[in-house]
Design an enzyme around this catalytic site. Structure first.
Site, PDB file in Angstrom:
ATOM      1  N   GLU A   1       0.849  -1.189   0.000  1.00 54.41           N
ATOM      2  CA  GLU A   1       0.000   0.000   0.000  1.00 54.41           C
ATOM      3  C   GLU A   1       0.886   1.241   0.000  1.00 54.41           C
ATOM      4  OE1 GLU A   1      -4.078   1.483   2.245  1.00 54.41           O
ATOM      5  OE2 GLU A   1      -3.131  -0.406   2.786  1.00 54.41           O
TER       6      GLU A   1
ATOM      7  N   GLU B   1      -1.866   0.559  13.556  1.00 58.13           N
ATOM      8  CA  GLU B   1      -3.049   0.948  12.784  1.00 58.13           C
ATOM      9  C   GLU B   1      -4.326   0.676  13.564  1.00 58.13           C
ATOM     10  OE1 GLU B   1      -4.868   0.252   8.306  1.00 58.13           O
ATOM     11  OE2 GLU B   1      -3.491  -1.227   9.146  1.00 58.13           O
TER      12      GLU B   1
END
Length: 944
Positions: A463, A733
Site C-alpha cells: 500500500e 493501525e
C-alpha cells in the site's frame, strides 16, 4: 549592552540554500539575553554581482517576510544577511551571511529528452545509462538538473552527485514532476568526463490497487531525463542533455520494486577490463546499446520539499533462532529503510533478507504484508569482503530473517539503515510516566517512517499510499515534532492537481481510480492548509490552495443540498473504531452521517475563514452563512436539547464540542455525557481515526481532565498504552493490531506503523505540557499546562519560527512549579493551574501554584459498592481482577471488557455473571482486607 544576533531562515528545502522560487520568503530567529525583547525594525542586506543593496522593515515581522529585492534569475547566487533593532533602540549584530542559490530553470531551458532501455527483458527492468563529454576549459560552475519517472542516482567520474535516496520521489507524474538541482562543479575534470545513471521503477512502475485490481498506473519501464549546464570562466557555456546518443544496459540490479524488494547480482558489476566503472570516462561500453527515447514528461519543477536521506543506523540488538530453525535479527525498533550487509563467501552464494514488523509465535509475521514480499536477494561476486545495501526500495521492519549466509553468521555485519525525508526536528516532549514517554517516542518513529517524500498510511505492506484522512488528523502533531511546512506544502500541490471536479481522492497521488467524496479524508484540502498557517504563519499556502479549498467545500454544499446535512452516502466514518469487526473497519458506534455533517461544517467554516484572511469578503460572508445553516441543521437533527447525541458514542460528542458546532451553553452537558461514556467503558478508548485526535481535548475543554488522564494511562485494550505494554515501538493501525496472546489481528488490514492514532501527541504538547500557538506562527504563545495527578512532571519544547519555546511543570507535594521560555520578539498568554492569567514577554519565567491531590477513594469497598465506585478505585479494580484471573482467566477478561461501569448497579450483581459463590466470597474477603487496611491507615494518619 546585551548581544542580539539574528539567524536567517530561507524558504528552501531543509539543509539547503537552493530555493525553488525567484522570490523566496525570508525569516530570522533572534538570540538575545534581553528579556521582553521585541523587534522595532530590521535591515536586510543583499549582495549580488558585487553590489550591495539594503531594505528596511519596520515592526515585528520576522517570519515569512516577502522577498523585498528584484527577483532572482535562474542559477543566480546571492548573499543575504540581516540586522535587527529592538524597541529599546539597540541595534544588534549582523547575522552570518547566508548564500541563496536559485535552483529553478529559466523559461524554455528544459529540453532534455527522457530515455530508458531500448529492449527491456522484464517489466520495470532496472537500467544503467551513461554518456561522455568534454570539458574544454576552466569551469566556473556546473549544475545538474535531473529527474525520473522512477528513481535514480547519478554519478560523475564514478562519484555520486549527492547523498539523496529514492529521488526525485513520488508526485502525480503525468501532471507534476520534480527535478533536483545539484552543483557538480567539483566533480568535473579537464578533458573527458562521464555521467553514469542507475535507474529503477519504484512508484512509477509499481502495481497499485487491492487484490485483483492491482496494476501499474504510470509506466511499464522507468525513464530518466537530465541536463548538465557547464559554465566556463570565460563566460561561455554548454549543455549536456539526455537524448538517443546516450548508451544503456542492464547490470547488477536485476530486479527492483517497492513491494517485492531488490535483487542484486554482484557478478554483473559494470567494471571493464581496465577496472573502470561505467560512470568513469574511458569505460569500455562497446556492448552497450543506444538508449531509447521515451514518452514525453511534463516540464519538471524545482523541489520545494526536503530530500530523503539515510538519517540513522541501528545495530542488531538480538539474534533469534525461531522454532522453525530460522535466523532472525531484531533491531529493537520498528523502522523504515533497508539493511546493509558486509559479507564474504563463494561467488554465486545468494543471501536472502526477508523483513517484517513483528514476530508471531516466534516466527516472522509476514501475513500483514499481504502481497508485498519485502525480500531482498544479494548474489556474491566472491571477491573478498562485499558491502551491499539495496538502493531503490525500502521496507518497514523491526525483524529480518537471514538466509543463505556463508559461514558463521556475524550480527555485527548487518546494519539497519533508516531513511526518511530530512526534516528538521523541532519538537520534544517528556513526562514522568515512562509508558507515556514511550508512547510519544512511538509517535515520533511513526512519523519518521511514513514521511518519505509524501505522508503515507504505512510503510511496509502493498500500500504505502498518501491517504488524505491520516494526514488530516495527524498534521498538528507532525507540525510540532518536525518542520513539515515544505513537505506538506509540496503534497498539497499534488492534492489540488488530483482533485476531480472538486472531489479530493482518498489518496494523493491518486492511484486508486475514480475519486469519491469522503468526510475527514477529503477535508485534508481545507484543514491541512490551516494547520500550516496556524503553526508557521503560512498565508502563501492558503492563498495557493484557496481554489482547491473552495472547490471541495462547494462539492460538500452541493451534496448536502437544502437540508444542509451530508447524509446517506459512502463514508469511512470513524474508521477503525475499536468495536468494529476486523473486516468491517467502517462499522463504528458513531453514525457516519454525523461524522460527515460535522466535517461539512468544519470545511465550510474553514473556507469562510480563509476567504476572510485573504480579503475575499463576499466569499467569507457567503461561506460563513452556509456554515451557520449547517450548524443549525446538525443541532436540530443530531443533538437533543438536553445534550444527548443521536449516536451516543465518544466520537459524536467530541465532534460537536471540538468543531464548535454546539453552543457554549450546551457543551457542558455534552462533555458530562462524554465523560460518563468514558467511565462506562472502563476508561477505555472507544474512538477511531476521527474521534481519537479530539476526545482528550473535548474532555479537557469541558472540565473533565481527570477522565482524560484515566483514558491516557489506561493499559488495557483498547488504549494508547496497550501497544506500549506489548512492546510496540511505533503507533499501530488498530488498537489491537496484536492480540494479548501474541497473535496478529485477524483482519487483512493490519499495520504496526500507522501514525493516525498517534494524533494524541498534539494534546500532550498543547494541553499536558501547555505549549501552543496563540497567534499564527507562534508570534504569541499560549502557556497553559494541565498538571496530571499521578505525574511528577511534564514538559514540551518547540523550535518556533522565532526561536525555542518551552513549557513545563513539576510537582512537589501540593506545589506545582510552572516554567516557560518565550522566544525573543514574541509574547505569551499564560493560564496557570490555579486560575491566574497574565501576559509576559520573552525570557525565562517561573511560577509556583497550588494543586492539591484529588480526594482519596472511599476507604470502604465491597460487593455492595457501585460499579462506578469500583472503576474509579484502581486498587479495588485490580484486586477484583486478580481474584477473577486466578479462578477463571476467560471470566476475568469478560468482566473487564463487557462490564458497563455505571453507578446504578452494584458489584455483587455484576459478578453474578462471571463468578460462582466461592469466587464471589474470595473477592468479598479481599475487598474487606483492602478496606480494613485503608481504615487503619486513615486512623493512624488521624492519630498522627
Amino acid at each position: 549592552m546585551s548581544s542580539t544576533v539574528p539567524h536567517l531562515v530561507i524558504d528552501a528545502p531543509y539543509r539547503s540554500d537552493v530555493v525553488a522560487s525567484s522570490t523566496p520568503e525570508i525569516g530570522w530567529r533572534t538570540e538575545t539575553d534581553t528579556t521582553g525583547w521585541l523587534q522595532a525594525s530590521a535591515e536586510l542586506e543583499l549582495t549580488r554581482g558585487g553590489e550591495t543593496s539594503t531594505h528596511r522593515i519596520d515592526g515585528r515581522a520576522a517570519t515569512r517576510v516577502a522577498w523585498p529585492f528584484a527577483p532572482l534569475a535562474p542559477r543566480e547566487a546571492v548573499s543575504l544577511r540581516v540586522r535587527v533593532t529592538g524597541e529599546d533602540g539597540h541595534a544588534g549584530e549582523w547575522s552570518a551571511p547566508r548564500q541563496v542559490v536559485a535552483g529553478f530553470l529559466g523559461e524554455g531551458e528544459w529540453q532534455a529528452t527522457p530515455i530508458g532501455l531500448a529492449s527491456p527483458a522484464e517489466t520495470a527492468q532496472p537500467a544503467y545509462l551513461r554518456t561522455e563529454f568534454d570539458v574544454t576549459g576552466p569551469v566556473a560552475r556546473a549544475t545538474l538538473y535531473a529527474t525520473a519517472v522512477g528513481v535514480y542516482q547519478a554519478a560523475i567520474g564514478g562519484v555520486d552527485v549527492d547523498d539523496q535516496v529514492m529521488k526525485p520521489g513520488w508526485t502525480p507524474y503525468p501532471q507534476r514532476l520534480i527535478h533536483e538541482t545539484t552543483d557538480v562543479t567539483a566533480l568535473l575534470a579537464p578533458g573527458r568526463n562521464a555521467i553514469g545513471v542507475r535507474l529503477a521503477g519504484a512508484w512509477a512502475t509499481e502495481s497499485f490497487g487491492f487484490r485483483d485490481n492491482a496494476r501499474p498506473l504510470y509506466a511499464d519501464q522507468p525513464r530518466f531525463a537530465a541536463q548538465l549546464l557547464i559554465e566556463y570562466v570565460d563566460g561561455s557555456h554548454e549543455w549536456v542533455r539526455t537524448d538517443a546518443s546516450w548508451r544503456a544496459a542492464t547490470g547488477p540490479i536485476t530486479a527492483s520494486g517497492l513491494y517485492a524488494g531488490e535483487d542484486h547480482d554482484a557478478r554483473l558489476a559494470l567494471v571493464d577490463a581496465s577496472g573502470r566503472g561505467f560512470a568513469e570516462a574511458g569505460f569500455d561500453a562497446a556492448e552497450w546499446m543506444p538508449a531509447a527515447e521515451a514518452d514525453a514528461i511534463p516540464t519538471p519543477e524545482a523541489r520545494v520539499s526536503p530530500f530523503v536521506r539515510r538519517l540513522d543506523e541501528l545495530a542488531v540488538r538480538e539474534v533469534i533462532t525461531t522454532p522453525a530453525g530460522k535466523t532472525v535479527v531484531d533491531f529493537g525498533q520498528n523502522l523504515v529503510g533497508r539493511l546493509r550487509i558486509r559479507v564474504a563467501g563463494p561467488a554465486g552464494t545468494v543471501v536472502t533478507l526477508r523483513h517484517a514488523e513483528v514476530l508471531e509465535h516466534g516466527e516472522l509475521g509476514t501475513r500483514p504484508l499481504r502481497a508485498a514480499a519485502a525480500t531482498d536477494h544479494y548474489t556474491l561476486s566472491g571477491e573478498g569482503v562485499e558491502v551491499w545495501e539495496p538502493e531503490f526500495t525500502f521496507h518497514g521492519f523491526r525483524y529480518a530473517e537471514i538466509e543463505g549466509w556463508p559461514g558463521e553468521f556475524d550480527p555485527s555485519a548487518v546494519t539497519a539503515v533508516v531513511i526518511h525525508s530530512d526534516m528538521e526536528r523541532t519538537g520534544w516532549f517528556e513526562a514522568s510516566d515512562p509508558l507515556v514517554n514511550q508512547l510519544h517516542e512511538n509517535i515520533v518513529w511513526g512519523l519518521r517512517g511514513n514521511f518519505l517524500y509524501l505522508p503515507t498510511d504505512c510503510p511496509q505492506r502493498d500500500e504505502r499510499l498518501g491517504w488524505t484522512g491520516d494526514i488530516q488528523v495527524f498534521a498538528p502533531t507532525a507540525s510540532f515534532l518536525y518542520d513539515v511546512r515544505g513537505f506538506l506544502d509540496s503534497w498539497l500541490r499534488d492534492l489540488a492537481l488530483e482533485q476531480a471536479d472538486g472531489v479530493v481522492p482518498f489518496v494523493v497521488p491518486n492511484v486508486l481510480g475514480e475519486a469519491r467524496p469522503a468526510a475527514a479524508w477529503g477535508d485534508a484540502a481545507t484543514i491541512v492548509p490551516w494547520v500550516l498557517h496556524e503553526r508557521y504563519a503560512d498565508v502563501a499556502t492558503i492563498e495557493r490552495q484557496y481554489d482547491s479549498m473552495k472547490a471541495w467545500a462547494d462539492v460538500l454544499i452541493d451534496l448536502a443540498g437544502p437540508r444542509r446535512l451530508w447524509e446517506g452516502m459512502f463514508q469511512f466514518g470513524d474508521w477503525l473504531d475499536p468495536d468494529a469487526p476486523p473486516e468491517q473497519a467502517a462499522k463504528a458506534k458513531t453514525d457516519a452521517d454525523i461524522v460527515a455533517s460535522a466535517y461539512l461544517f468544519r470545511s465550510v467554516d474553514a473556507v469562510a475563514r480563509a476567504a476572510a484572511l485573504l480579503g475575499d469578503q463576499e466569499a467569507a460572508r457567503d461561506y460563513a452563512a452556509v456554515a451557520e445553516e449547517v450548524r443549525a441543521a446538525f443541532l436540530a437533527e443530531y443533538v437533543t436539547p438536553a445534550g444527548r447525541m443521536m449516536s451516543d458514542a465518544q466520537t459524536a460528542y467530541a465532534l460537536a464540542i471540538m468543531f464548535d458546532i454546539a453552543p457554549a451553553e450546551q457543551q457542558e452537558a455534552l462533555g458530562a455525557r462524554l465523560a460518563e461514556l468514558t467511565r462506562l467503558s472502563g476508561y477505555r478508548i472507544g474512538t477511531g481515526f476521527v474521534g481519537t485526535p479530539i476526545i482528550q481535548d473535548a474532555l479537557t475543554r469541558t472540565g473533565h481532565l481527570e477522565t482524560a488522564r484515566r483514558l491516557l494511562v489506561q493499559t488495557e485494550n483498547p488504549s494508547w498504552l496497550y501497544p506500549v505494554t506489548m512492546g510496540a515501538t511505533t503507533i499501530w493501525e488498530r488498537w489491537d493490531s496484536m492480540l494479548p496472546d501474541g497473535t496478529i489481528n485477524p483482519g487483512e488490514m493490519t499495520s504496526f506503523n500507522h501514525y493516525a492514532l498517534g494524533a494524541i501527541g498534539d494534546w500532550l504538547h498543547r494541553v499536558v505540557a501547555g505549549l501552543a500557538p496563540d497567534a499564527p506562527g507562534y508570534a504569541r504563545l499560549r502557556i497553559e499546562p494541565h498538571p496530571l495527578h499521578g505525574f511528577d512532571s511534564a514538559s514540551a519544547e518547540h523550535l518556533t519560527p522565532y526561536g525555542t519555546a518551552r513549557s513545563g511543570w513539576s510537582r512537589d507535594g501540593d506545589v506545582v512549579r510552572v516554567t516557560a521560555t518565550v522566544p525573543p520578539n514574541t509574547t505569551a498568554v499564560v493560564a496557570l493551574p490555579d486560575g491566574r492569567s497574565l501576559e509576559v514577554g520573552s525570557g525565562v519565567h517561573e511560577w509556583a501554584t497550588v494543586d492539591a491531590a484529588p480526594p482519596a477513594s472511599s476507604s470502604r469497598i465491597g460487593l455492595d459498592s457501585t460499579l462506578a465506585a469500583v472503576i474509579d478505585d484502581p486498587e479495588a479494580y485490580q484486586t477484583i481482577g486478580a481474584a477473577l484471573e486466578a479462578a477463571d482467566p476467560e471470566a476475568a477478561h469478560a468482566f473487564r471488557t463487557i462490564t458497563r461501569w455505571s453507578d446504578g448497579r452494584e458489584l455483587g450483581e455484576a459478578l453474578f455473571m462471571f463468578a460462582g459463590p466461592d469466587v464471589q466470597r474470595a473477592i468479598a474477603e479481599r475487598l474487606a482486607d483492602l478496606s480494613a487496611r485503608r481504615e487503619s491507615g486513615a486512623t493512624i494518619a488521624a492519630d498522627a
